[in-house]
Design a protein around this motif. Sequence first.
Motif, short mmCIF file in Angstrom:
data_model
loop_
_atom_site.label_atom_id
_atom_site.label_comp_id
_atom_site.label_asym_id
_atom_site.label_seq_id
_atom_site.Cartn_x
_atom_site.Cartn_y
_atom_site.Cartn_z
N PRO A 19 -9.06 0.66 0.69
CA PRO A 19 -7.88 0.51 1.54
C PRO A 19 -8.27 0.09 2.94
CG PRO A 19 -7.84 2.59 0.37
CD PRO A 19 -9.19 1.98 0.13
N THR A 20 -7.43 -0.68 3.59
CA THR A 20 -7.72 -1.17 4.92
C THR A 20 -7.09 -0.27 5.97
OG1 THR A 20 -7.78 -3.44 4.12
CG2 THR A 20 -7.43 -3.15 6.46
N CYS A 21 -7.87 0.01 7.00
CA CYS A 21 -7.37 0.72 8.17
C CYS A 21 -7.21 -0.32 9.27
CB CYS A 21 -8.38 1.76 8.66
SG CYS A 21 -8.84 3.00 7.43
N THR A 22 -6.29 -0.09 10.18
CA THR A 22 -6.12 -1.03 11.27
C THR A 22 -6.10 -0.31 12.61
OG1 THR A 22 -3.71 -0.94 11.08
CG2 THR A 22 -4.82 -2.70 9.90
N ILE A 23 -6.61 -1.03 13.62
CA ILE A 23 -6.57 -0.53 14.99
C ILE A 23 -6.18 -1.68 15.91
CG2 ILE A 23 -8.25 1.32 14.65
CD1 ILE A 23 -10.41 -0.48 15.81
N GLU A 33 -3.19 1.37 19.29
CA GLU A 33 -2.51 1.74 18.05
C GLU A 33 -3.57 2.00 17.00
OE1 GLU A 33 0.34 -1.15 16.68
OE2 GLU A 33 1.21 -1.38 18.65
N VAL A 34 -3.34 3.00 16.16
CA VAL A 34 -4.25 3.31 15.06
C VAL A 34 -3.41 3.63 13.82
CG1 VAL A 34 -6.17 4.09 16.50
CG2 VAL A 34 -4.43 5.73 15.80
N SER A 35 -3.87 3.19 12.67
CA SER A 35 -3.14 3.48 11.44
C SER A 35 -3.43 4.91 10.98
CB SER A 35 -3.54 2.49 10.35
OG SER A 35 -4.89 2.70 9.95
N ASP A 36 -2.56 5.43 10.13
CA ASP A 36 -2.78 6.75 9.55
C ASP A 36 -4.12 6.80 8.81
OD1 ASP A 36 -0.31 7.59 10.49
OD2 ASP A 36 0.72 7.26 8.58
N GLY A 37 -4.45 5.72 8.12
CA GLY A 37 -5.71 5.66 7.38
C GLY A 37 -6.92 5.80 8.29
N PHE A 38 -6.86 5.19 9.48
CA PHE A 38 -7.97 5.30 10.42
C PHE A 38 -8.08 6.74 10.93
CE2 PHE A 38 -9.99 4.70 14.64
CZ PHE A 38 -11.19 4.15 14.19
N THR A 108 -7.76 -5.27 14.70
CA THR A 108 -8.93 -5.16 13.84
C THR A 108 -8.57 -4.47 12.54
OG1 THR A 108 -10.39 -5.03 15.76
CG2 THR A 108 -11.28 -4.26 13.67
N GLN A 109 -9.04 -5.06 11.43
CA GLN A 109 -8.90 -4.44 10.11
C GLN A 109 -10.26 -3.91 9.71
OE1 GLN A 109 -7.27 -7.59 7.68
NE2 GLN A 109 -5.26 -6.64 7.86
N LEU A 110 -10.28 -2.72 9.15
CA LEU A 110 -11.52 -2.06 8.74
C LEU A 110 -11.47 -1.73 7.25
CD1 LEU A 110 -11.53 0.51 11.66
CD2 LEU A 110 -12.90 -1.56 11.56
N ASP A 111 -12.54 -2.07 6.54
CA ASP A 111 -12.67 -1.72 5.12
C ASP A 111 -13.85 -0.79 4.98
OD1 ASP A 111 -10.56 -3.37 4.16
OD2 ASP A 111 -11.86 -5.11 4.39
N LEU A 112 -13.63 0.36 4.38
CA LEU A 112 -14.68 1.35 4.18
C LEU A 112 -15.72 0.82 3.21
CD1 LEU A 112 -15.80 4.24 4.53
CD2 LEU A 112 -14.34 4.90 2.61
#
Length: 117
Positions: A19-23, A33-38, A108-112
């Motif tokens: 899943p992708t997290c975004t900041i 801004e930060v996503s719940d996933g982050f 920025t999109q982040l993938d674990l």
Amino acid sequence: MINALQQQEPSPDVRTTAPTCTILVGKDNRYLEVSDGFCRLVGYSREELLCMKLEDLAAPGTADLTTMFNPSKATGCAHGLWLLVSREGTRILVRYESRVRTDLLMHTQLDLIGAGY
């Protein structure tokens, strides 16, 4: 027996991406801004993260984040790997892709990729 270094072709029915997290980061490297996933990934609340900078989560001895996340003038984006540290001290490796928006904020999109101590 399969060699651990050999890669097998994934089944077309299997999801192979995390899943992708975004900041969203401001010019001063502060989280805007930060996503719940982050938030879940790093173990901090949204309120805590909005008082922090990119550097606050960087693993010690990692590259200068200002340079690392600095997008190319030609493409307007940057990508690579970022080693960050969660609240509990877990080292987390993510793949990032950053793009400068028209308002000059960095999305920025982040993938674990993986995590461990």
